[in-house]
Scaffold this motif. Structure first.
Motif, mmCIF file in Angstrom:
data_model
loop_
_atom_site.group_PDB
_atom_site.id
_atom_site.type_symbol
_atom_site.label_atom_id
_atom_site.label_comp_id
_atom_site.label_asym_id
_atom_site.label_seq_id
_atom_site.Cartn_x
_atom_site.Cartn_y
_atom_site.Cartn_z
ATOM 1 N N ARG A 44 -8.162 1.749 -8.456
ATOM 2 C CA ARG A 44 -8.104 2.977 -7.661
ATOM 3 C C ARG A 44 -7.817 2.606 -6.210
ATOM 4 O O ARG A 44 -8.445 1.706 -5.656
ATOM 5 N N ILE A 45 -6.871 3.300 -5.609
ATOM 6 C CA ILE A 45 -6.503 3.092 -4.213
ATOM 7 C C ILE A 45 -6.819 4.388 -3.476
ATOM 8 O O ILE A 45 -6.302 5.451 -3.835
ATOM 9 N N GLU A 46 -7.692 4.288 -2.476
ATOM 10 C CA GLU A 46 -8.067 5.469 -1.705
ATOM 11 C C GLU A 46 -7.542 5.340 -0.287
ATOM 12 O O GLU A 46 -7.530 4.250 0.283
ATOM 13 N N GLY A 47 -7.082 6.432 0.259
ATOM 14 C CA GLY A 47 -6.535 6.433 1.609
ATOM 15 C C GLY A 47 -6.061 7.818 1.979
ATOM 16 O O GLY A 47 -6.631 8.812 1.561
ATOM 17 N N ARG A 48 -4.945 7.869 2.717
ATOM 18 C CA ARG A 48 -4.390 9.143 3.154
ATOM 19 C C ARG A 48 -2.878 9.090 3.127
ATOM 20 O O ARG A 48 -2.283 8.050 3.354
ATOM 21 N N GLY A 49 -2.267 10.228 2.840
ATOM 22 C CA GLY A 49 -0.820 10.344 2.911
ATOM 23 C C GLY A 49 -0.064 10.088 1.625
ATOM 24 O O GLY A 49 1.162 10.038 1.628
ATOM 25 N N PHE A 50 -0.740 9.940 0.496
ATOM 26 C CA PHE A 50 -0.057 9.714 -0.774
ATOM 27 C C PHE A 50 0.582 11.015 -1.249
ATOM 28 O O PHE A 50 0.110 12.105 -0.949
ATOM 29 N N ASN A 51 1.662 10.885 -2.021
ATOM 30 C CA ASN A 51 2.264 12.051 -2.659
ATOM 31 C C ASN A 51 2.825 11.623 -4.007
ATOM 32 O O ASN A 51 2.723 10.450 -4.379
ATOM 33 N N SER A 52 3.406 12.549 -4.732
ATOM 34 C CA SER A 52 3.867 12.234 -6.088
ATOM 35 C C SER A 52 5.024 11.226 -6.097
ATOM 36 O O SER A 52 5.315 10.641 -7.137
ATOM 37 N N ALA A 53 5.665 10.992 -4.945
ATOM 38 C CA ALA A 53 6.746 10.001 -4.859
ATOM 39 C C ALA A 53 6.235 8.618 -4.458
ATOM 40 O O ALA A 53 6.990 7.650 -4.471
ATOM 41 N N THR A 54 4.951 8.491 -4.109
ATOM 42 C CA THR A 54 4.388 7.204 -3.696
ATOM 43 C C THR A 54 4.411 6.237 -4.871
ATOM 44 O O THR A 54 4.005 6.580 -5.972
ATOM 45 N N ARG A 55 4.898 5.028 -4.611
ATOM 46 C CA ARG A 55 4.941 3.983 -5.637
ATOM 47 C C ARG A 55 4.011 2.857 -5.260
ATOM 48 O O ARG A 55 3.830 2.562 -4.078
ATOM 49 N N VAL A 56 3.443 2.190 -6.250
ATOM 50 C CA VAL A 56 2.559 1.052 -6.029
ATOM 51 C C VAL A 56 3.204 -0.165 -6.670
ATOM 52 O O VAL A 56 3.636 -0.115 -7.821
ATOM 53 N N LEU A 57 3.281 -1.268 -5.922
ATOM 54 C CA LEU A 57 3.828 -2.523 -6.420
ATOM 55 C C LEU A 57 2.830 -3.631 -6.134
ATOM 56 O O LEU A 57 2.245 -3.675 -5.057
ATOM 57 N N ILE A 58 2.649 -4.526 -7.090
ATOM 58 C CA ILE A 58 1.768 -5.687 -6.897
ATOM 59 C C ILE A 58 2.563 -6.936 -7.222
ATOM 60 O O ILE A 58 2.621 -7.363 -8.361
ATOM 61 N N SER A 59 3.221 -7.493 -6.236
ATOM 62 C CA SER A 59 3.962 -8.760 -6.347
ATOM 63 C C SER A 59 4.682 -8.955 -7.677
ATOM 64 O O SER A 59 4.549 -9.992 -8.308
ATOM 65 N N GLY A 60 5.417 -7.988 -8.112
ATOM 66 C CA GLY A 60 6.192 -8.150 -9.328
ATOM 67 C C GLY A 60 5.391 -8.059 -10.612
ATOM 68 O O GLY A 60 5.938 -8.243 -11.686
ATOM 69 N N THR A 61 4.105 -7.793 -10.523
ATOM 70 C CA THR A 61 3.270 -7.653 -11.716
ATOM 71 C C THR A 61 3.563 -6.315 -12.378
ATOM 72 O O THR A 61 3.544 -5.281 -11.708
ATOM 73 N N PRO A 62 3.836 -6.300 -13.669
ATOM 74 C CA PRO A 62 4.109 -5.034 -14.337
ATOM 75 C C PRO A 62 2.866 -4.132 -14.365
ATOM 76 O O PRO A 62 1.753 -4.614 -14.569
ATOM 77 N N LEU A 63 3.087 -2.859 -14.136
ATOM 78 C CA LEU A 63 2.008 -1.881 -14.205
ATOM 79 C C LEU A 63 2.206 -1.030 -15.451
ATOM 80 O O LEU A 63 3.321 -0.628 -15.767
ATOM 81 N N ALA A 64 1.115 -0.764 -16.160
ATOM 82 C CA ALA A 64 1.190 0.083 -17.347
ATOM 83 C C ALA A 64 1.342 1.541 -16.947
ATOM 84 O O ALA A 64 1.992 2.321 -17.645
ATOM 85 N N SER A 65 0.747 1.919 -15.804
ATOM 86 C CA SER A 65 0.866 3.298 -15.339
ATOM 87 C C SER A 65 0.537 3.379 -13.859
ATOM 88 O O SER A 65 -0.169 2.540 -13.316
ATOM 89 N N THR A 66 1.074 4.400 -13.224
ATOM 90 C CA THR A 66 0.766 4.748 -11.841
ATOM 91 C C THR A 66 0.525 6.244 -11.832
ATOM 92 O O THR A 66 1.356 7.003 -12.322
ATOM 93 N N GLN A 67 -0.616 6.655 -11.292
ATOM 94 C CA GLN A 67 -0.950 8.074 -11.294
ATOM 95 C C GLN A 67 -1.301 8.557 -9.885
ATOM 96 O O GLN A 67 -2.176 7.995 -9.228
ATOM 97 N N PHE A 68 -0.600 9.586 -9.438
ATOM 98 C CA PHE A 68 -0.937 10.272 -8.198
ATOM 99 C C PHE A 68 -2.095 11.199 -8.529
ATOM 100 O O PHE A 68 -1.990 12.055 -9.399
#
Length: 86
Positions: A44-68
């Motif tokens: 879980r990433i908490e902060g401010r300013g996220f929207n449905s177009a926000t993407r999360v990347l972790i050094s090329g590690t594949p993500l199973a899902s990203t949820q706004f």
């Protein structure tokens, strides 16, 4: 590993123990805070300013899902084991 969050306008990045964010995005907390995470772990990433177009990347590690979740929260699930120790 590095983690970065990107929306359509900015490319903020994070280094171990220090986050850099540009534009209207900010990161207040990442849970779990680090360590070796097994496949399928939710982060879980908490902060401010996220929207449905926000993407999360972790050094090329594949993500199973990203949820706004809200303008204040995103949640990802890692597809492979990852070491977030930093």
């Amino acid at each position: 590993r590095q983690m970065c969050i990107r929306d359509s306008l900015y490319l903020p990045s994070a280094e171990p123990a220090r986050f850099r964010v540009g534009g209207n995005l900010s990161i207040d907390a990442v849970t779990p805070r680090g360590g070796i995470l097994p496949e399928g772990t939710r982060v879980r990433i908490e902060g401010r300013g996220f929207n449905s177009a926000t993407r999360v990347l972790i050094s090329g590690t594949p993500l199973a899902s990203t949820q706004f979740i809200s303008p204040n929260a995103m949640e990802i699930r890692v597809a492979v084991p990852i070491d977030l120790t930093g």
